[in-house]
Design an enzyme around this catalytic site. Structure first.
Site, PDB file in Angstrom:
ATOM      1  N   GLY A 147       6.146   8.575  -5.576  1.00 21.56           N
ATOM      2  CA  GLY A 147       6.338   7.329  -4.833  1.00 21.56           C
ATOM      3  C   GLY A 147       6.129   7.415  -3.333  1.00 21.56           C
ATOM      4  O   GLY A 147       6.679   6.594  -2.583  1.00 21.56           O
ATOM      5  N   SER A 148       5.307   8.350  -2.878  1.00 19.91           N
ATOM      6  CA  SER A 148       5.158   8.468  -1.413  1.00 19.91           C
ATOM      7  C   SER A 148       4.460   7.249  -0.812  1.00 19.91           C
ATOM      8  O   SER A 148       4.764   6.862   0.324  1.00 19.91           O
ATOM      9  CB  SER A 148       4.434   9.764  -1.035  1.00 19.91           C
ATOM     10  OG  SER A 148       3.087   9.733  -1.433  1.00 19.91           O
ATOM     11  N   ASN A 149       3.554   6.620  -1.533  1.00 19.67           N
ATOM     12  CA  ASN A 149       2.930   5.392  -1.005  1.00 19.67           C
ATOM     13  C   ASN A 149       3.939   4.243  -0.961  1.00 19.67           C
ATOM     14  O   ASN A 149       3.941   3.448  -0.018  1.00 19.67           O
ATOM     15  CB  ASN A 149       1.711   5.007  -1.847  1.00 19.67           C
ATOM     16  CG  ASN A 149       0.480   5.782  -1.406  1.00 19.67           C
ATOM     17  OD1 ASN A 149      -0.041   5.566  -0.322  1.00 19.67           O
ATOM     18  ND2 ASN A 149       0.036   6.713  -2.248  1.00 19.67           N
ATOM     19  N   ARG A 151       0.160   3.448 -15.736  1.00 20.71           N
ATOM     20  CA  ARG A 151      -0.047   2.751 -17.014  1.00 20.71           C
ATOM     21  C   ARG A 151      -1.266   1.852 -16.886  1.00 20.71           C
ATOM     22  O   ARG A 151      -1.411   1.138 -15.894  1.00 20.71           O
ATOM     23  CB  ARG A 151       1.143   1.839 -17.351  1.00 20.71           C
ATOM     24  CG  ARG A 151       2.409   2.507 -17.781  1.00 20.71           C
ATOM     25  CD  ARG A 151       2.282   3.464 -18.900  1.00 20.71           C
ATOM     26  NE  ARG A 151       2.119   2.834 -20.223  1.00 20.71           N
ATOM     27  CZ  ARG A 151       1.746   3.506 -21.305  1.00 20.71           C
ATOM     28  NH1 ARG A 151       1.467   4.796 -21.230  1.00 20.71           N
ATOM     29  NH2 ARG A 151       1.635   2.890 -22.451  1.00 20.71           N
ATOM     30  N   LEU A 195      -3.088  -1.440 -17.548  1.00 16.54           N
ATOM     31  CA  LEU A 195      -2.580  -2.799 -17.768  1.00 16.54           C
ATOM     32  C   LEU A 195      -3.590  -3.601 -18.579  1.00 16.54           C
ATOM     33  O   LEU A 195      -4.799  -3.423 -18.428  1.00 16.54           O
ATOM     34  CB  LEU A 195      -2.330  -3.476 -16.419  1.00 16.54           C
ATOM     35  CG  LEU A 195      -1.212  -2.842 -15.581  1.00 16.54           C
ATOM     36  CD1 LEU A 195      -1.246  -3.357 -14.159  1.00 16.54           C
ATOM     37  CD2 LEU A 195       0.156  -3.104 -16.217  1.00 16.54           C
ATOM     38  N   ASN A 203      -3.738  -2.498  -5.643  1.00 16.58           N
ATOM     39  CA  ASN A 203      -3.660  -1.082  -6.032  1.00 16.58           C
ATOM     40  C   ASN A 203      -4.207  -0.214  -4.915  1.00 16.58           C
ATOM     41  O   ASN A 203      -5.017  -0.670  -4.108  1.00 16.58           O
ATOM     42  CB  ASN A 203      -4.487  -0.859  -7.306  1.00 16.58           C
ATOM     43  CG  ASN A 203      -4.394   0.561  -7.817  1.00 16.58           C
ATOM     44  OD1 ASN A 203      -3.316   1.162  -7.843  1.00 16.58           O
ATOM     45  ND2 ASN A 203      -5.525   1.142  -8.203  1.00 16.58           N
ATOM     46  N   HIS A 263      -6.240   3.476  -4.461  1.00 15.17           N
ATOM     47  CA  HIS A 263      -6.969   4.498  -5.213  1.00 15.17           C
ATOM     48  C   HIS A 263      -7.464   5.561  -4.229  1.00 15.17           C
ATOM     49  O   HIS A 263      -7.982   5.223  -3.165  1.00 15.17           O
ATOM     50  CB  HIS A 263      -8.154   3.856  -5.955  1.00 15.17           C
ATOM     51  CG  HIS A 263      -8.925   4.852  -6.762  1.00 15.17           C
ATOM     52  ND1 HIS A 263      -8.465   5.352  -7.953  1.00 15.17           N
ATOM     53  CD2 HIS A 263     -10.109   5.466  -6.524  1.00 15.17           C
ATOM     54  CE1 HIS A 263      -9.343   6.230  -8.427  1.00 15.17           C
ATOM     55  NE2 HIS A 263     -10.349   6.318  -7.577  1.00 15.17           N
TER      56      HIS A 263
HETATM   57  C1  GRF Z   1      -1.891   8.387  -4.823  1.00 14.30           C
HETATM   58  O1  GRF Z   1      -2.882   9.319  -4.495  1.00 14.30           O
HETATM   59  C2  GRF Z   1      -2.496   7.068  -5.202  1.00 14.30           C
HETATM   60  O2  GRF Z   1      -3.673   6.765  -4.504  1.00 14.30           O
HETATM   61  C3  GRF Z   1      -2.821   7.266  -6.659  1.00 14.30           C
HETATM   62  O3  GRF Z   1      -1.756   8.026  -7.162  1.00 14.30           O
HETATM   63  C4  GRF Z   1      -1.156   8.781  -6.106  1.00 14.30           C
HETATM   64  C5  GRF Z   1       0.281   8.396  -6.090  1.00 14.30           C
HETATM   65  O4  GRF Z   1       1.038   9.161  -5.174  1.00 14.30           O
HETATM   66  N1  GRF Z   1      -3.021   6.004  -7.310  1.00 14.30           N
HETATM   67  P1  GRF Z   1       2.483   8.663  -4.773  1.00 14.30           P
HETATM   68  O5  GRF Z   1       3.284   8.506  -6.038  1.00 14.30           O
HETATM   69  O6  GRF Z   1       2.350   7.371  -4.033  1.00 14.30           O
HETATM   70  O7  GRF Z   1       3.037   9.758  -3.907  1.00 14.30           O
END
Ligand code: GRF
Length: 218
Positions: free
Chosen positions: A16-18, A95, A97, A111, A113
């Protein structure tokens, strides 16, 4: 008159770092979105515990408890509505969708990516980029469409590939850019400075034309 902040539900599956970068950004009083709920399909996701500790509403919806994707997504949909979510940000949500869910949240489902789409959709983006020998990689925030890793692009960030890179070192350089890009893109989208026109996004703010990333640099 200032617009009300857009209510955002964030979907995660793991670290969940983003999501954390969105939560941190949304602490600013002038940020145009607030994170009202964090939902994970994996109850043990570390990001879920972090969000709860921040006082954010969290929901675990274990996909394994649902017989079908549609049943899982019905629960997901209800959880977002219960939080009065207006936008949904996927942040490492693992998941697939179905079209039903994607259509229901059309132009409200975002999203991130870890590649410069449309290059390298799918998994193992960094290893594939290294195999191809590209010199610049990056990340993309986009609206979600039925086909995986497609949809109108809101914003992108580019980073250089270094000669000694491994998928891991490249991935962590891209991830640092992701943590800056996602809050920026959500700000543009939630404020209306990025808006959907057909199948692309029109950006209403000015763009610095005199900037380029060279890799290798000189
Ligand atoms: C990130 O690299 C994001 O771009 C991809 O999955 C990773 C998730 O990392 N979809 P985090 O859980 O947000 O740390």
């Amino acid at each position: 008159m200032t617009q009300p902040r857009k209510r955002v539900a964030v979907l995660i599956s793991g670290r969940g770092s983003n999501m954390m970068s969105l939560v941190e950004a949304a602490r600013a009083p002038d940020y145009p979105a607030e994170i009202v709920c964090v939902i994970s399909n994996r109850p043990e996701a570390p990001g879920l515990a972090w969000a709860a500790a921040q006082g954010i509403a969290t929901v675990a919806i274990d996909h394994k408890a649902y017989a079908t994707r549609v049943a899982f997504e019905a629960k997901l949909h209800t959880a977002i509505l219960d939080a009065r979510g207006e936008l949904v940000c996927m942040a490492g949500f693992l998941r697939m969708l179905t079209g039903g869910f994607i259509d229901r949240w059309r132009d409200r489902l975002v999203n991130i990516h870890p590649s410069l789409l449309p290059s390298f959709p799918g998994l193992d983006t960094h290893a594939r980029a290294l195999d191809e020998g590209v010199k610049i990689v990056g990340c993309t925030v986009h609206l979600v469409r039925l086909e995986m890793d497609t949809g109108p692009i809101i914003a992108q960030a580019a980073v250089p590939v270094l000669p000694e890179d491994t998928p891991e070192t490249l991935g962590s350089r891209v991830l640092k850019a992701e943590h800056r890009l996602y809050p920026h893109a959500l700000k543009l989208f939630a404020s209306g400075q990025a808006r959907v026109v057909g199948e692309t996004i029109q950006i209403l703010q000015s763009v610095n034309q005199d900037t380029a990333l060279f890799s290798p640099s000189f």
